[in-house]
Each structure stands twice: as C-alpha cells, then as structure tokens.
Design a protein around this motif. Sequence first.
Motif, short mmCIF file in Angstrom:
data_model
loop_
_atom_site.label_atom_id
_atom_site.label_comp_id
_atom_site.label_asym_id
_atom_site.label_seq_id
_atom_site.Cartn_x
_atom_site.Cartn_y
_atom_site.Cartn_z
N UNK A 60 39.40 61.41 43.26
CA UNK A 60 39.44 60.13 42.55
C UNK A 60 38.30 60.00 41.56
N UNK A 61 38.19 58.81 41.03
CA UNK A 61 37.17 58.52 40.02
C UNK A 61 36.59 57.14 40.32
N UNK A 62 35.25 57.05 40.29
CA UNK A 62 34.56 55.81 40.59
C UNK A 62 33.51 55.55 39.53
N UNK A 63 33.45 54.32 39.01
CA UNK A 63 32.53 54.01 37.93
C UNK A 63 32.01 52.56 38.06
N UNK A 64 30.73 52.38 37.83
CA UNK A 64 30.12 51.05 37.78
C UNK A 64 30.05 50.62 36.32
N UNK A 65 30.64 49.47 36.01
CA UNK A 65 30.62 48.95 34.64
C UNK A 65 29.33 48.19 34.38
N UNK A 66 28.90 47.39 35.35
CA UNK A 66 27.62 46.69 35.30
C UNK A 66 27.02 46.76 36.70
N UNK A 67 25.89 46.13 36.90
CA UNK A 67 25.28 46.13 38.22
C UNK A 67 26.11 45.42 39.26
N UNK A 68 27.00 44.51 38.83
CA UNK A 68 27.79 43.72 39.77
C UNK A 68 29.29 43.98 39.68
N UNK A 69 29.70 44.94 38.86
CA UNK A 69 31.13 45.18 38.66
C UNK A 69 31.41 46.67 38.57
N UNK A 70 32.40 47.13 39.33
CA UNK A 70 32.80 48.53 39.29
C UNK A 70 34.22 48.68 39.75
N UNK A 71 34.77 49.88 39.55
CA UNK A 71 36.15 50.12 39.96
C UNK A 71 36.28 51.54 40.50
N UNK A 72 37.42 51.79 41.17
CA UNK A 72 37.69 53.10 41.75
C UNK A 72 39.19 53.31 41.85
N UNK A 73 39.66 54.52 41.54
CA UNK A 73 41.07 54.89 41.69
C UNK A 73 41.12 56.28 42.31
N UNK A 74 42.17 56.56 43.06
CA UNK A 74 42.25 57.87 43.69
C UNK A 74 43.58 58.10 44.37
N UNK A 75 43.74 59.31 44.91
CA UNK A 75 44.94 59.68 45.64
C UNK A 75 44.53 60.54 46.83
N UNK A 76 45.27 60.40 47.93
CA UNK A 76 45.00 61.16 49.15
C UNK A 76 46.26 61.90 49.58
N UNK A 77 46.07 63.13 50.01
CA UNK A 77 47.16 63.98 50.51
C UNK A 77 46.95 64.17 52.00
#
Length: 239
Positions: free
Chosen positions: A91-108
């Motif tokens: 997956x991919x994880x990123x912080x946009x600011x100190x209080x906001x971030x997102x994450x997307x991914x897939x599991x097999x």
Amino acid sequence: MLKPSLFMIATLMASDNVSAQLLQRDLADYNLQFGTSPARSMAQGLVKPASTESVHGGVDLSSDSGWYFGQWAPSMGLTASTNLEIDTYTGFKRSLTGNLGYEVGVIHYTFPDLATNDSHEVYAGLTLLGNRFGAAFSDDPGRRDSTLFADFGTVPMLDFGVRMKVGSHQLDTPYTIGDDTEVRGFSDWSVQLSRAFMGVDLNFIYSDSSLRGPECVAYSGQNSWCDSTVVIQAQRALF
C-alpha cells in the motif's frame, strides 16, 4: 508473493498474555520491522489481525516515499484446530499535514494447508487530528464483506483508548438452519476500551451481531462470538 518459509523465519513467538514486541532497523531509505502484531495501522484495524494461537508474527518493509510491503501470519497452523494463514499486503501511506493523512492498500489472503481459493481485500483510511477512520471491502468466494473502522485514540474525559468496528457480510448462497430459515447476510460490531495501568495493558471489548439463537450457526464474521459478549483482557510485557 514470498514463500511461506521466508515468512516463518521472520515470525516471533508470543503468548496471549504478552504484549506485542517489535524489532526495527533502518536500511538506507527503508525501514524494516519484525513484530508479533501487524505493523500497519490499517492492517491492524481493518483486516484480520486477531491471533488464533500462541505463535504469530510478521515483517514489514516501508520506504520514505510512502510505499510499503509486508506479510503477517495470524496463525502458524501448529495446532489441530488452526491452519497456516499468510496475509501479504502492499500500500501507500502519506501525511498531508501534521494533522491529516491518508492510506490505501490491498491484502492477499493465502491458506496453504486448505483446498480453498485465495482472497483479496482493499482498504483505505484517513487520519485526522490523531483519529483514524477507515473502510475495507473484500469479494471472497461465496461472500462479500464490508468493514467500517474508527480509532479515536485516548479520549480525555474517559482516559481510555476507544476503537469501534462495524461489519456487513452478504452470502452468495443462503445458509439454511433447522427450521428452514435462510440467513442471506448479517452484520456485526465491536467496541474496545483500552488503558495502561501499572505496566499492564487493560482491554474491555464488547461485541455483538444481528444473528440470534439458532441463527448463530451461520455466523462467520469479525468477532470471536456471535452473541452479545464482553471480554476483559490484561496483558503485560515480559521484556
């Protein structure tokens, strides 16, 4: 996908009354972790993190860019009632600011000891002001599962960590119980309160589902039990 033997080498032993342990090492622009609980927050909150026996663990490799890859085994299949399960994720994880971030991914999900098809699950999450919110969807053979998850961290008024999960499960083939009642789907939910006290991690977990009485024979959701249940756990690290 990595072979099961490689994953077993990375697996650490932990009993149910021992808190998760983590070994970590930096390799240039990468971070390598070995542990007895999933290293990923979304894997820990949305996929299938529960350990079904005393031997479990995983390995996680992440880069400074935000990409990550790992494997987790909630069961090594060492007892007659359990089977080897290997969950491989990226997956991919990123912080946009100190209080906001997102994450997307897939599991097999892989079950080498069973004559069953592998399955996949996609997930996405948002971190906002220290709180985590997420959703996951899987289209497995014979069923479809959706999950919503929220982790509010430590709530000041209660001084407890609060985590909630709600799941919806739809069966392709209805499950027929003794009185010819058909169960085509069900939902379940759980609420967990956590607090550290004198070196001991305390967890209070309430779980329930929409099934009742004889319908519970059709239950195969995210909780350990179909009926309304309260579980109290106490864990203490030995080192």
